[in-house]
Scaffold this motif. Structure first.
Motif, PDB file in Angstrom:
ATOM      1  N   THR A   2       0.840  -1.181   0.000  1.00  0.00           N
ATOM      2  CA  THR A   2       0.000   0.000   0.000  1.00  0.00           C
ATOM      3  C   THR A   2       0.878   1.235   0.000  1.00  0.00           C
ATOM      4  O   THR A   2       1.860   1.307   0.718  1.00  0.00           O
ATOM      5  N   ILE A   3       0.546   2.201  -0.823  1.00  0.00           N
ATOM      6  CA  ILE A   3       1.290   3.450  -0.882  1.00  0.00           C
ATOM      7  C   ILE A   3       0.495   4.519  -0.166  1.00  0.00           C
ATOM      8  O   ILE A   3      -0.704   4.674  -0.402  1.00  0.00           O
ATOM      9  N   LEU A   4       1.142   5.234   0.742  1.00  0.00           N
ATOM     10  CA  LEU A   4       0.478   6.316   1.464  1.00  0.00           C
ATOM     11  C   LEU A   4       0.546   7.593   0.635  1.00  0.00           C
ATOM     12  O   LEU A   4       1.603   7.982   0.178  1.00  0.00           O
ATOM     13  N   ASN A   5      -0.584   8.213   0.448  1.00  0.00           N
ATOM     14  CA  ASN A   5      -0.682   9.493  -0.241  1.00  0.00           C
ATOM     15  C   ASN A   5      -1.321  10.483   0.708  1.00  0.00           C
ATOM     16  O   ASN A   5      -2.390  10.206   1.255  1.00  0.00           O
ATOM     17  N   PHE A   6      -0.690  11.596   0.961  1.00  0.00           N
ATOM     18  CA  PHE A   6      -1.318  12.615   1.781  1.00  0.00           C
ATOM     19  C   PHE A   6      -0.858  13.986   1.327  1.00  0.00           C
ATOM     20  O   PHE A   6       0.208  14.153   0.767  1.00  0.00           O
ATOM     21  N   THR A   7      -1.720  14.963   1.525  1.00  0.00           N
ATOM     22  CA  THR A   7      -1.456  16.323   1.094  1.00  0.00           C
ATOM     23  C   THR A   7      -0.661  17.057   2.172  1.00  0.00           C
ATOM     24  O   THR A   7      -0.958  16.938   3.349  1.00  0.00           O
ATOM     25  N   VAL A   8       0.350  17.794   1.757  1.00  0.00           N
ATOM     26  CA  VAL A   8       1.148  18.570   2.704  1.00  0.00           C
ATOM     27  C   VAL A   8       1.081  20.033   2.318  1.00  0.00           C
ATOM     28  O   VAL A   8       0.909  20.350   1.152  1.00  0.00           O
ATOM     29  N   PRO A   9       1.214  20.997   3.170  1.00  0.00           N
ATOM     30  CA  PRO A   9       1.416  20.823   4.594  1.00  0.00           C
ATOM     31  C   PRO A   9       0.146  20.352   5.290  1.00  0.00           C
ATOM     32  O   PRO A   9      -0.896  20.380   4.688  1.00  0.00           O
ATOM     33  N   PRO A  10       0.164  19.925   6.518  1.00  0.00           N
ATOM     34  CA  PRO A  10       1.350  19.913   7.374  1.00  0.00           C
ATOM     35  C   PRO A  10       2.243  18.711   7.068  1.00  0.00           C
ATOM     36  O   PRO A  10       1.751  17.664   6.697  1.00  0.00           O
ATOM     37  N   LEU A  11       3.527  18.907   7.194  1.00  0.00           N
ATOM     38  CA  LEU A  11       4.473  17.817   7.036  1.00  0.00           C
ATOM     39  C   LEU A  11       4.414  16.927   8.265  1.00  0.00           C
ATOM     40  O   LEU A  11       4.143  17.396   9.373  1.00  0.00           O
ATOM     41  N   PRO A  12       4.673  15.615   8.087  1.00  0.00           N
ATOM     42  CA  PRO A  12       4.757  14.755   9.277  1.00  0.00           C
ATOM     43  C   PRO A  12       5.877  15.246  10.193  1.00  0.00           C
ATOM     44  O   PRO A  12       6.919  15.697   9.729  1.00  0.00           O
ATOM     45  N   VAL A  13       5.650  15.202  11.473  1.00  0.00           N
ATOM     46  CA  VAL A  13       6.651  15.636  12.444  1.00  0.00           C
ATOM     47  C   VAL A  13       6.935  14.514  13.426  1.00  0.00           C
ATOM     48  O   VAL A  13       6.078  13.680  13.697  1.00  0.00           O
ATOM     49  N   TYR A  14       8.136  14.489  13.917  1.00  0.00           N
ATOM     50  CA  TYR A  14       8.518  13.514  14.935  1.00  0.00           C
ATOM     51  C   TYR A  14       7.894  13.922  16.255  1.00  0.00           C
ATOM     52  O   TYR A  14       7.992  15.064  16.676  1.00  0.00           O
ATOM     53  N   ILE A  15       7.235  12.984  16.923  1.00  0.00           N
ATOM     54  CA  ILE A  15       6.592  13.291  18.196  1.00  0.00           C
ATOM     55  C   ILE A  15       7.224  12.504  19.341  1.00  0.00           C
ATOM     56  O   ILE A  15       7.606  13.063  20.353  1.00  0.00           O
TER      57      ILE A  15
END
Length: 70
Positions: A2-15
């Motif tokens: 499965t390929i993840l597709n998502f619109t940015v921003p927001p960019l993924p951030v380390y939590i």
């Protein structure tokens, strides 16, 4: 695969990260309404996960990215 597709921003951030020894027949906490991705990496053994009714078998050296709020 499965390929993840998502619109940015927001960019993924380390939590947060950590190491957890999963007990045999243990479960993963409910992830509803947390709003973050979850990266599961198996260092040793095997982890069986079901996400939205789809079972995954994650073996040593493999990983699984769980989408937010699923």
């Amino acid at each position: 695969m499965t390929i993840l597709n998502f619109t940015v921003p927001p960019l993924p951030v380390y939590i947060h990260s950590g190491l957890t020894r999963a007990p045999v027949n243990g479960g993963h906490p409910n992830r509803k309404n947390i709003g973050i991705f979850d990266l599961l990496v198996v260092v040793k053994g095997q982890l069986d996960v079901t996400e939205n009714g789809h079972p995954y078998e994650i073996r040593q050296g493999m990983f699984l990215i769980l989408r937010p709020d699923t």
